[in-house]
Design a protein around this motif. Structure first.
Motif, PDB file in Angstrom:
ATOM      1  N   ASN A 133      -0.184  -7.253   4.399  1.00 33.94           N
ATOM      2  CA  ASN A 133       0.085  -5.821   4.612  1.00 33.94           C
ATOM      3  C   ASN A 133       0.911  -5.510   5.852  1.00 33.94           C
ATOM      4  OD1 ASN A 133      -3.103  -5.925   3.544  1.00 33.94           O
ATOM      5  ND2 ASN A 133      -1.750  -4.554   2.402  1.00 33.94           N
ATOM      6  N   CYS A 137       0.859  -1.186   0.000  1.00 30.73           N
ATOM      7  CA  CYS A 137       0.000   0.000   0.000  1.00 30.73           C
ATOM      8  C   CYS A 137       0.894   1.234   0.000  1.00 30.73           C
ATOM      9  CB  CYS A 137      -0.914   0.017   1.228  1.00 30.73           C
ATOM     10  SG  CYS A 137      -0.041   0.228   2.799  1.00 30.73           S
ATOM     11  N   VAL A 139      -6.679  -2.560   3.276  1.00 35.48           N
ATOM     12  CA  VAL A 139      -5.894  -3.109   4.393  1.00 35.48           C
ATOM     13  C   VAL A 139      -6.852  -3.559   5.498  1.00 35.48           C
ATOM     14  CG1 VAL A 139      -4.167  -2.601   6.155  1.00 35.48           C
ATOM     15  CG2 VAL A 139      -3.935  -1.639   3.860  1.00 35.48           C
TER      16      VAL A 139
END
Length: 279
Positions: free
Chosen positions: A115, A26, A88
């Protein structure tokens, strides 16, 4: 790296960047203060890891580190505390888990393993990125942090003493594997086998033979989390048993807030500077 903001302070530059993280899958933001000495060549690096519920921004706004960093010619980098974004997995109602609570570990359990890889991010990805882009002397690195970030700083330094020349902490979680506010997060991130938690517990790492040259810790006596969550005496016992020099100072009347952290920030930076500038 995308520059989001830059502001002059004490002759240097306080910046915030964003980049796409492969470790956390991310976009991630981080802050960096570059002292004016960096205009003449690479400067030592001090990593600051923040605590639960925080981002990179809390230290920027409340840490009061720039004057001391400029005086000592040290860059300070503040990573975020967790991955973030709609994709996430998170528990927004739980301030001790998920967003803002990455605990500087690499999760192994689904759906978090994709993540929540903050150890890999802080240890590998972000240093490799800034080393290419900024005037930093990566042969002279130190690390410190607050609360959850103090836990992260100590565990990383114990596992990688060749990387970090110095380590200190403000009110660290000394033994997260047994603290009520961290055990549930460890189980969700790492699973029920507590043996897999040991690499992320300072006292367990010391018991397993990991060492640092010395350790500086400040703790407020009026900290509401002292008795149940932080318990610095457990770290003290571990250090004494292992022969690790620990300078633990109990600061009378100080709590867990950044009023405490900022009061002793300059002392910590000066302590790190002595060790980072040594030959």
């Amino acid at each position: 790296m995308e520059l989001l903001s830059s502001s002059k302070a004490f002759g240097g530059q306080q910046r915030v960047y964003r980049h796409d993280s492969s470790a956390c899958a991310c976009p991630m933001n981080f802050a960096v203060y570059l002292p004016h000495q960096s205009e003449d060549g690479p400067v030592p690096v001090l990593w600051y890891l923040s605590g639960l519920t925080c981002t990179h921004q809390n230290a920027v706004d409340k840490g009061e580190y720039r004057a001391a960093a400029a005086a000592n010619g040290i860059a300070i980098i503040c990573p975020d505390t967790s991955p973030r974004g709609e994709a996430v997995p998170d528990e927004p109602e739980n301030w001790q888990f998920g967003s803002g609570a990455g605990f500087y570990l690499d999760a192994t359990q689904q759906p978090y393993a994709k993540n929540y890889r903050m150890e890999s991010y802080v240890l590998h990805e972000l240093p490799e990125l800034v080393a290419k882009e900024l005037p930093l002397d990566m042969s002279r690195q130190g690390i410190f942090g607050h609360s959850m970030g103090g836990h992260g700083a100590i565990t990383l330094a114990l596992k990688h003493p060749e990387r970090y020349r110095s380590v200190s902490a403000f009110a660290p979680i000394a033994q997260p594997s047994t603290a009520g506010w961290s055990r549930p997060a460890f189980e969700k991130y790492l699973g029920p086998d507590e043996a897999s938690w040991r690499p992320y517990d300072s006292t367990a790492l010391i018991a397993d033979g990991h060492r640092v040259k010395e350790l500086l810790v400040d703790q407020g006596t009026a900290d509401g989390f002292l008795q149940e969550g932080l318990r610095p005496w457990l770290l003290e016992v571990a250090c004494v048993s292992a022969g690790i020099p620990l300078e633990l100072t109990m600061r009378e009347g100080y709590d867990h807030s950044y009023n405490f952290v900022s009061t002793f920030m300059a002392q910590h930076i000066a302590w790190h500077a002595e060790r980072l500038k040594a030959a």
